[in-house]
Design an enzyme around this catalytic site. Structure first.
Site, PDB file in Angstrom:
ATOM      1  N   SER A   1      59.042  49.113  40.558  1.00  0.00           N
ATOM      2  CA  SER A   1      58.746  47.808  41.079  1.00  0.00           C
ATOM      3  C   SER A   1      59.739  47.696  42.040  1.00  0.00           C
ATOM      4  CB  SER A   1      58.731  46.618  39.986  1.00  0.00           C
ATOM      5  OG  SER A   1      57.921  46.857  39.104  1.00  0.00           O
TER       6      SER A   1
ATOM      7  N   HIS B   1      51.992  50.769  43.301  1.00  0.00           N
ATOM      8  CA  HIS B   1      52.337  49.524  42.386  1.00  0.00           C
ATOM      9  C   HIS B   1      51.225  48.843  42.026  1.00  0.00           C
ATOM     10  CE1 HIS B   1      55.029  45.713  42.119  1.00  0.00           C
ATOM     11  NE2 HIS B   1      55.369  46.691  41.066  1.00  0.00           N
TER      12      HIS B   1
ATOM     13  N   GLU C   1      49.437  47.995  45.433  1.00  0.00           N
ATOM     14  CA  GLU C   1      50.060  48.371  46.740  1.00  0.00           C
ATOM     15  C   GLU C   1      50.503  49.711  46.986  1.00  0.00           C
ATOM     16  OE1 GLU C   1      53.020  44.179  47.311  1.00  0.00           O
ATOM     17  OE2 GLU C   1      53.515  45.469  45.676  1.00  0.00           O
TER      18      GLU C   1
ATOM     19  N   ASN D   1      55.874  40.864  45.371  1.00  0.00           N
ATOM     20  CA  ASN D   1      57.056  40.365  44.691  1.00  0.00           C
ATOM     21  C   ASN D   1      58.014  39.234  45.496  1.00  0.00           C
ATOM     22  OD1 ASN D   1      56.679  40.570  41.966  1.00  0.00           O
ATOM     23  ND2 ASN D   1      57.545  42.940  42.179  1.00  0.00           N
TER      24      ASN D   1
HETATM   25  N1  LIG Z   1      55.578  45.510  33.454  1.00  0.00           N
HETATM   26  C1  LIG Z   1      55.000  45.010  34.547  1.00  0.00           C
HETATM   27  O1  LIG Z   1      54.452  44.125  34.621  1.00  0.00           O
HETATM   28  C2  LIG Z   1      55.250  46.043  35.765  1.00  0.00           C
HETATM   29  C3  LIG Z   1      54.436  45.903  36.894  1.00  0.00           C
HETATM   30  C4  LIG Z   1      54.358  46.944  37.914  1.00  0.00           C
HETATM   31  C5  LIG Z   1      55.286  47.748  37.954  1.00  0.00           C
HETATM   32  N2  LIG Z   1      56.178  48.077  36.769  1.00  0.00           N
HETATM   33  C6  LIG Z   1      57.020  49.309  36.703  1.00  0.00           C
HETATM   34  O2  LIG Z   1      56.164  50.455  35.741  1.00  0.00           O
HETATM   35  C7  LIG Z   1      57.118  51.090  35.194  1.00  0.00           C
HETATM   36  C8  LIG Z   1      56.996  51.086  33.512  1.00  0.00           C
HETATM   37  O3  LIG Z   1      57.130  49.508  33.211  1.00  0.00           O
HETATM   38  P1  LIG Z   1      56.405  49.047  31.785  1.00  0.00           P
HETATM   39  O4  LIG Z   1      56.456  47.660  31.827  1.00  0.00           O
HETATM   40  O5  LIG Z   1      55.258  50.045  31.469  1.00  0.00           O
HETATM   41  O6  LIG Z   1      57.628  49.783  30.715  1.00  0.00           O
HETATM   42  P2  LIG Z   1      57.671  50.117  29.002  1.00  0.00           P
HETATM   43  O7  LIG Z   1      58.850  50.057  28.669  1.00  0.00           O
HETATM   44  O8  LIG Z   1      56.326  49.278  28.437  1.00  0.00           O
HETATM   45  O9  LIG Z   1      57.012  51.740  29.287  1.00  0.00           O
HETATM   46  C9  LIG Z   1      57.984  52.817  29.690  1.00  0.00           C
HETATM   47  C10 LIG Z   1      57.519  53.990  28.949  1.00  0.00           C
HETATM   48  O10 LIG Z   1      58.066  55.167  29.521  1.00  0.00           O
HETATM   49  C11 LIG Z   1      58.562  56.118  28.424  1.00  0.00           C
HETATM   50  N3  LIG Z   1      59.522  56.786  28.998  1.00  0.00           N
HETATM   51  C12 LIG Z   1      61.012  56.573  29.142  1.00  0.00           C
HETATM   52  N4  LIG Z   1      61.438  57.805  29.731  1.00  0.00           N
HETATM   53  C13 LIG Z   1      60.652  58.531  29.700  1.00  0.00           C
HETATM   54  C14 LIG Z   1      60.432  60.198  30.076  1.00  0.00           C
HETATM   55  N5  LIG Z   1      61.681  60.668  30.501  1.00  0.00           N
HETATM   56  N6  LIG Z   1      59.601  60.837  30.012  1.00  0.00           N
HETATM   57  C15 LIG Z   1      58.385  60.270  29.721  1.00  0.00           C
HETATM   58  N7  LIG Z   1      58.387  58.845  29.364  1.00  0.00           N
HETATM   59  C16 LIG Z   1      59.354  58.166  29.393  1.00  0.00           C
HETATM   60  C17 LIG Z   1      58.847  55.269  27.626  1.00  0.00           C
HETATM   61  O11 LIG Z   1      58.826  55.700  26.264  1.00  0.00           O
HETATM   62  C18 LIG Z   1      58.017  53.858  27.620  1.00  0.00           C
HETATM   63  O12 LIG Z   1      56.953  54.369  26.805  1.00  0.00           O
HETATM   64  C19 LIG Z   1      58.719  50.552  35.685  1.00  0.00           C
HETATM   65  O13 LIG Z   1      58.919  51.588  36.718  1.00  0.00           O
HETATM   66  C20 LIG Z   1      58.052  49.186  35.918  1.00  0.00           C
HETATM   67  O14 LIG Z   1      59.332  48.775  37.047  1.00  0.00           O
HETATM   68  C21 LIG Z   1      56.223  47.435  35.738  1.00  0.00           C
END
Ligand SMILES: NC(=O)c1ccc[n+]([C@@H]2O[C@H](COP(=O)([O-])OP(=O)(O)OC[C@H]3O[C@@H](n4cnc5c(N)ncnc54)[C@H](O)[C@@H]3O)[C@@H](O)[C@H]2O)c1
Length: 286
Positions: A120, A143, A155, A193
């Site tokens: 993000s 994204h 995106e 955003n």
């Molecule tokens: N939450 C949102 O609304 C949103 C929206 C768009 C983008 N994002 C982006 O998406 C990404 C994930 O966000 P999320 O909300 O799903 O987070 P989350 O914490 O729910 O999930 C992250 C996952 O990654 C895993 N992980 C961590 N290190 C790892 C590794 N080395 N190898 C494999 N898996 C690993 C964790 O165990 C976890 O299951 C981030 O970059 C975030 O910025 C989030």
């Protein structure tokens, strides 16, 4: 460019598992990887509820459910991504963690595999430096928005060296899974955003100036602008700590217009983070 068939999703959290579901619903085979096989399997298990919503809406039939879930294979090691045509990464929002993931994938994935990050806030061009220079043309941002299996927008963000062919291939792939992709430059906050937080910050100002109550500001956005949810209800769903963190990143890049408002900082200091803590701008304790 070759036909994209095998999908890899890294990170089986909130975004990764829902992205895996979007591909599986549309007939793709997905390897879903997390740090351990157990975490990947848990990510897949969490999809049952989400799949139920798709069935309720009539987008997926009960009969398809087993087939969709079968298409998602939880995996625990990178070797299982050796046949991937497209890999999307959705691990923690941390530069070092993401760099380590990409450099490991770069070693096992086929040379023509496309790499997409769901970050993000981290520069796509910066993340692209984790892969060897021969693959730089095939690295970009994709994204998604939460919940990713429902929200239509993606995106698509080329890094400095991403080829137009790669951008086109990913735009086409997104359409094949029912998304509406838009091409966006690699700038902090991308497009959505920036618009969204400008609105949240203005909503906080309206409250500081006692122009209207949070309830009425939400009502104004719903009934006057056609938004499905008002900014205060939305901030509470998203988590105010995360809202503040994003605004701090935007403020660092764009200055005054994204300065987080004191009333948001105060909510965070009081641990009034939103639905997650039972109280945010509104009280959810009852
Ligand atoms: N939450 C949102 O609304 C949103 C929206 C768009 C983008 N994002 C982006 O998406 C990404 C994930 O966000 P999320 O909300 O799903 O987070 P989350 O914490 O729910 O999930 C992250 C996952 O990654 C895993 N992980 C961590 N290190 C790892 C590794 N080395 N190898 C494999 N898996 C690993 C964790 O165990 C976890 O299951 C981030 O970059 C975030 O910025 C989030």
């Amino acid at each position: 460019m070759k036909d994209i068939k095998n999908i890899g999703v890294i990170g089986a959290g909130m975004m990764g598992s829902e992205i895996a579901l979007s591909f599986a619903i549309n007939g793709y085979r997905v390897a879903l990887k997390d740090e351990t096989l157990e975490l990947a399997a848990r990510g897949k298990e969490n999809l049952t509820k989400s799949l139920g919503k798709h069935i309720k809406k009539g987008k997926v039939t009960e009969a398809d459910k087993a087939k969709i879930l079968d298409a998602i294979t939880p995996v625990g090691n990178y070797e299982e991504l050796r046949d991937a045509d497209f890999v999307i990464e959705a691990v923690f929002e941390n530069l070092e963690v993401k760099q380590a993931v990409w450099s490991a994938l770069d070693k096992v994935c086929p040379s023509d595999c496309i790499f997409a990050t769901n970050t993000s806030s981290i520069s796509i061009t910066r993340l692209a430096t984790s892969v060897k220079k021969e693959r730089l043309g095939q690295f970009l941002g994709a994204h998604f928005f939460s919940p990713a299996s429902i929200m239509k927008l993606v995106e698509v963000i080329p890094a400095l060296d991403t080829t137009d062919e790669t951008v086109q291939a990913v735009m086409d792939l997104m359409r094949k899974i029912g998304k509406e992709p838009i091409r966006v430059k690699d700038v902090v906050g991308f497009a959505v955003n920036r618009i969204f937080h400008a609105m949240l910050i203005e909503a906080c100002r309206l409250l500081e100036e006692e122009v209207a109550t949070p309830e009425d500001i939400d009502k104004a956005c719903k009934l006057g602008l056609g938004h499905p949810m008002g900014p205060y209800a939305l901030m509470d769903v998203l988590n105010n700590k995360l809202n503040l963190e994003v605004q701090e990143i935007l403020f660092e890049s764009y200055g005054e217009r994204f300065r987080p408002r004191p009333n948001l900082k105060q909510r965070v200091s009081a641990n009034h983070l939103g639905r997650a803590t039972g109280r945010g701008w509104f009280d959810y304790s009852k």
